[in-house]
Design a protein around this motif. Structure first.
Motif, mmCIF file in Angstrom:
data_model
loop_
_atom_site.group_PDB
_atom_site.id
_atom_site.type_symbol
_atom_site.label_atom_id
_atom_site.label_comp_id
_atom_site.label_asym_id
_atom_site.label_seq_id
_atom_site.Cartn_x
_atom_site.Cartn_y
_atom_site.Cartn_z
ATOM 1 N N LEU A 49 -11.694 41.620 95.240
ATOM 2 C CA LEU A 49 -10.926 42.557 94.145
ATOM 3 C C LEU A 49 -11.574 42.707 93.060
ATOM 4 O O LEU A 49 -12.604 41.945 92.451
ATOM 5 N N LEU A 50 -11.670 44.000 92.653
ATOM 6 C CA LEU A 50 -12.137 44.419 91.448
ATOM 7 C C LEU A 50 -11.200 45.195 90.614
ATOM 8 O O LEU A 50 -10.852 46.170 90.919
ATOM 9 N N SER A 51 -11.010 44.502 89.486
ATOM 10 C CA SER A 51 -9.739 45.061 88.372
ATOM 11 C C SER A 51 -10.536 45.543 87.282
ATOM 12 O O SER A 51 -10.924 44.458 86.579
ATOM 13 N N PHE A 52 -10.607 46.803 86.911
ATOM 14 C CA PHE A 52 -11.056 47.141 85.681
ATOM 15 C C PHE A 52 -9.783 47.466 84.692
ATOM 16 O O PHE A 52 -9.149 48.299 84.736
ATOM 17 N N TYR A 53 -9.917 46.772 83.515
ATOM 18 C CA TYR A 53 -9.064 46.993 82.489
ATOM 19 C C TYR A 53 -7.719 47.163 82.736
ATOM 20 O O TYR A 53 -7.025 48.113 82.331
ATOM 21 N N GLY A 54 -7.001 46.524 83.649
ATOM 22 C CA GLY A 54 -5.695 46.434 83.934
ATOM 23 C C GLY A 54 -4.886 46.033 83.037
ATOM 24 O O GLY A 54 -4.882 44.804 82.577
ATOM 25 N N SER A 55 -4.102 46.901 82.211
ATOM 26 C CA SER A 55 -3.215 46.355 81.149
ATOM 27 C C SER A 55 -2.136 45.436 81.685
ATOM 28 O O SER A 55 -1.637 44.549 80.778
ATOM 29 N N GLY A 56 -1.790 45.230 82.824
ATOM 30 C CA GLY A 56 -0.799 44.436 83.465
ATOM 31 C C GLY A 56 -1.228 43.118 83.486
ATOM 32 O O GLY A 56 -0.440 42.181 83.921
ATOM 33 N N VAL A 57 -2.507 42.833 83.649
ATOM 34 C CA VAL A 57 -3.246 41.563 84.150
ATOM 35 C C VAL A 57 -2.601 40.305 83.331
ATOM 36 O O VAL A 57 -2.610 39.273 83.650
ATOM 37 N N PRO A 58 -3.131 40.612 81.881
ATOM 38 C CA PRO A 58 -2.627 39.613 80.987
ATOM 39 C C PRO A 58 -1.449 38.792 81.272
ATOM 40 O O PRO A 58 -1.193 37.541 81.058
ATOM 41 N N ASP A 59 -0.382 39.727 81.296
ATOM 42 C CA ASP A 59 1.004 39.080 81.495
ATOM 43 C C ASP A 59 1.209 38.594 83.220
ATOM 44 O O ASP A 59 2.364 38.116 83.407
ATOM 45 N N ALA A 60 0.310 38.682 83.904
ATOM 46 C CA ALA A 60 0.454 38.463 85.183
ATOM 47 C C ALA A 60 -0.567 37.146 85.465
ATOM 48 O O ALA A 60 -0.930 37.190 86.686
ATOM 49 N N VAL A 61 -0.956 36.554 84.584
ATOM 50 C CA VAL A 61 -2.180 35.700 84.927
ATOM 51 C C VAL A 61 -1.384 34.332 85.784
ATOM 52 O O VAL A 61 -2.475 33.797 86.627
ATOM 53 N N GLY A 62 -0.309 34.329 85.974
ATOM 54 C CA GLY A 62 0.171 33.380 86.958
ATOM 55 C C GLY A 62 -0.218 33.615 88.322
ATOM 56 O O GLY A 62 0.075 32.859 89.336
ATOM 57 N N LEU A 63 -0.221 34.936 88.814
ATOM 58 C CA LEU A 63 -0.534 35.367 90.146
ATOM 59 C C LEU A 63 -2.002 35.107 90.475
ATOM 60 O O LEU A 63 -2.353 35.276 91.534
#
Length: 234
Positions: free
Chosen positions: A139-153
């Protein structure tokens, strides 16, 4: 470099999967997940760069239910128009479509079995959630704005993961990036890359308002090395 368009069929219709093949004709598969500007010049150039590294690359049109074939210029007007289109995107449908596109990509005769997913901006969030729900090899995720609120995933992501952020991103404040860093620090499969001097979408050479040339060159070298380690071309 050979390119063509495949069709991916889902329950309520079908959408385009734009495909690029490496010079060898075969290789590991990389699903390339679009930003809000669509599968336009920037995403196509990234796809060509990945194909040059030896990958079979597929970029799905995830706006097909809203604005099929959407492409917008990286201007203020294009950004506003793309944000309006993206606001109508059903995120759950987008993740499901991405999963179907990945399955289609893996099944192609040119794909050698191993696969990864790479997403930018909106696509970075989609790629992150996708990797938490389906098996993939990288997985390579570049500056996904939804990532901080989904750290539990993050605990559901078992593959090697590279999470890229700009340290000076007005859309993803540094304290939110730090939240992701904290979660990643206890996950040995997750690697953080923060370009402290750069802002949002700093790799995007089509967007003068975002592009940071030095940071872009550095992160792409890092990306190529990450892929070589975890999704090697044989």
């Amino acid at each position: 470099m050979e390119a063509r368009t495949e069709k991916v069929t889902v329950a309520d219709g079908s959408f385009d999967l734009h495909l690029w093949l490496p010079a060898s004709g075969r290789g590991p598969a990389v699903l390339l997940v679009q930003e809000i500007f669509g599968v336009g010049p920037y995403i196509r150039k990234v796809a060509e760069d990945l194909a040059a590294l030896g990958y079979v690359v597929g970029a799905p049109d995830l706006f097909w239910r809203i604005e099929p074939g959407w492409e917008a210029e990286h201007t203020e007007a294009g950004t506003l128009a793309s944000m309006e289109v993206a606001s109508r995107l059903d995120f759950t449908h987008a993740v499901s479509d991405a999963a179907m596109a990945l399955a289609h990509l893996r099944a192609l005769p040119e794909a050698t079995g191993r696969s990864g997913v790479l997403g930018f901006c909106l696509g970075g969030s989609i790629a992150y959630v996708l990797a938490a729900s389906v098996e993939t090899d990288a997985l390579l995720s570049f500056y996904g704005s939804g990532v901080p609120d989904a750290v539990g995933l993050m605990e559901k992501i078992s593959c090697p993961a590279l999470l890229v952020f700009g340290g000076n991103d007005p859309y993803i404040p540094r304290d939110q990036v730090a939240k992701v860093e904290g979660a990643a620090s206890v996950r040995p499969n997750v690697e953080m890359y923060v370009a402290e001097e750069a802002g949002h979408a700093f790799h995007n050479h089509e967007a003068a308002q975002f592009h940071h040339p030095e940071a872009a060159r550095a992160v792409w070298a890092h990306t190529a090395a990450f892929l070589a380690r975890h999704l090697p071309v044989t």
